[in-house]
Design a protein around this motif. Structure first.
Motif, PDB file in Angstrom:
ATOM      1  N   SER A 125       0.808  -1.212   0.000  1.00 38.40           N
ATOM      2  CA  SER A 125       0.000   0.000   0.000  1.00 38.40           C
ATOM      3  C   SER A 125       0.848   1.272   0.000  1.00 38.40           C
ATOM      4  O   SER A 125       0.318   2.368  -0.189  1.00 38.40           O
ATOM      5  CB  SER A 125      -0.950   0.011   1.201  1.00 38.40           C
ATOM      6  OG  SER A 125      -0.227   0.218   2.398  1.00 38.40           O
ATOM      7  N   LEU A 126       2.168   1.132   0.222  1.00 39.74           N
ATOM      8  CA  LEU A 126       3.046   2.296   0.252  1.00 39.74           C
ATOM      9  C   LEU A 126       3.635   2.581  -1.127  1.00 39.74           C
ATOM     10  O   LEU A 126       3.817   1.672  -1.938  1.00 39.74           O
ATOM     11  CB  LEU A 126       4.190   2.078   1.246  1.00 39.74           C
ATOM     12  CG  LEU A 126       3.792   1.840   2.698  1.00 39.74           C
ATOM     13  CD1 LEU A 126       5.030   1.623   3.549  1.00 39.74           C
ATOM     14  CD2 LEU A 126       2.961   2.994   3.231  1.00 39.74           C
ATOM     15  N   GLU A 127       3.942   3.850  -1.364  1.00 39.86           N
ATOM     16  CA  GLU A 127       4.671   4.228  -2.576  1.00 39.86           C
ATOM     17  C   GLU A 127       5.968   3.428  -2.587  1.00 39.86           C
ATOM     18  O   GLU A 127       6.606   3.258  -1.552  1.00 39.86           O
ATOM     19  CB  GLU A 127       4.945   5.732  -2.519  1.00 39.86           C
ATOM     20  CG  GLU A 127       5.576   6.292  -3.745  1.00 39.86           C
ATOM     21  CD  GLU A 127       5.788   7.793  -3.639  1.00 39.86           C
ATOM     22  OE1 GLU A 127       6.370   8.338  -4.571  1.00 39.86           O
ATOM     23  OE2 GLU A 127       5.390   8.410  -2.634  1.00 39.86           O
ATOM     24  N   ASN A 128       6.361   2.931  -3.749  1.00 34.58           N
ATOM     25  CA  ASN A 128       7.462   1.983  -3.847  1.00 34.58           C
ATOM     26  C   ASN A 128       8.443   2.430  -4.931  1.00 34.58           C
ATOM     27  O   ASN A 128       8.033   2.726  -6.043  1.00 34.58           O
ATOM     28  CB  ASN A 128       6.834   0.626  -4.200  1.00 34.58           C
ATOM     29  CG  ASN A 128       7.788  -0.502  -4.180  1.00 34.58           C
ATOM     30  OD1 ASN A 128       8.834  -0.440  -4.805  1.00 34.58           O
ATOM     31  ND2 ASN A 128       7.412  -1.557  -3.502  1.00 34.58           N
ATOM     32  N   TRP A 129       9.746   2.461  -4.587  1.00 33.94           N
ATOM     33  CA  TRP A 129      10.786   2.872  -5.534  1.00 33.94           C
ATOM     34  C   TRP A 129      11.869   1.796  -5.572  1.00 33.94           C
ATOM     35  O   TRP A 129      12.423   1.449  -4.528  1.00 33.94           O
ATOM     36  CB  TRP A 129      11.411   4.195  -5.102  1.00 33.94           C
ATOM     37  CG  TRP A 129      10.453   5.333  -5.172  1.00 33.94           C
ATOM     38  CD1 TRP A 129       9.586   5.741  -4.201  1.00 33.94           C
ATOM     39  CD2 TRP A 129      10.245   6.199  -6.281  1.00 33.94           C
ATOM     40  NE1 TRP A 129       8.861   6.807  -4.646  1.00 33.94           N
ATOM     41  CE2 TRP A 129       9.244   7.124  -5.906  1.00 33.94           C
ATOM     42  CE3 TRP A 129      10.804   6.282  -7.554  1.00 33.94           C
ATOM     43  CZ2 TRP A 129       8.795   8.108  -6.769  1.00 33.94           C
ATOM     44  CZ3 TRP A 129      10.368   7.293  -8.401  1.00 33.94           C
ATOM     45  CH2 TRP A 129       9.368   8.187  -8.015  1.00 33.94           C
TER      46      TRP A 129
END
Length: 139
Positions: A125-129
């Motif tokens: 659910s978190l922004e992922n890089w």
């Protein structure tokens, strides 16, 4: 809301007057090495908002991004207090574990996921890089 914190032995204290610009969990290899194999969990603040009392030791190395990262820690107990990139000296990346309990902060993004071990549990659910994200705004 101001934030406060300290190292495990209490020799280093910190007081933060501003809100974080970003909160991140980092899985880069250097963070895994200083976090016993897991990620570091961090809040990025304007350097001017962070006041530290007590002696700090530091060590730096060149990160995969090409920048020099300097990590500041208590020389007595080894608690990581903050990191700082040569590319963003106006920011301090404070370790969430150095903040007093009840701070209410949690990572909003996960970075360097391509370096995470296969057993890592990454919140979808978190922004992922996969690598280094763009720098947070200077505000």
């Amino acid at each position: 809301m101001p934030y406060s914190g300290r190292c495990a032995c209490g020799s280093v204290t910190l007081h933060i007057t501003g809100e974080p610009i970003a909160t991140r969990q980092c899985w880069c290899r250097q963070c895994q090495q200083i976090a016993a194999g897991g990620p570091t969990n961090n809040a990025i603040f304007k350097a001017e908002d962070v006041t530290i009392a007590g002696e700090l030791a530091h060590n730096g190395w060149q990160a995969a991004s090409g920048n020099t990262l300097t990590f500041h820690f208590c020389p007595s107990c080894g608690t990581q207090i903050f990191g700082q990139s040569s590319a963003r000296s106006h920011l301090k990346t404070v370790r969430l574990g150095a903040l007093d309990a009840g701070h209410g902060l949690r990572p909003a993004a996960v970075i360097w996921t391509e370096d995470a071990p296969e057993w890592a549990s990454i919140d979808p659910s978190l922004e992922n890089w996969p690598q280094q994200p763009p720098a947070p705004p200077a505000n």
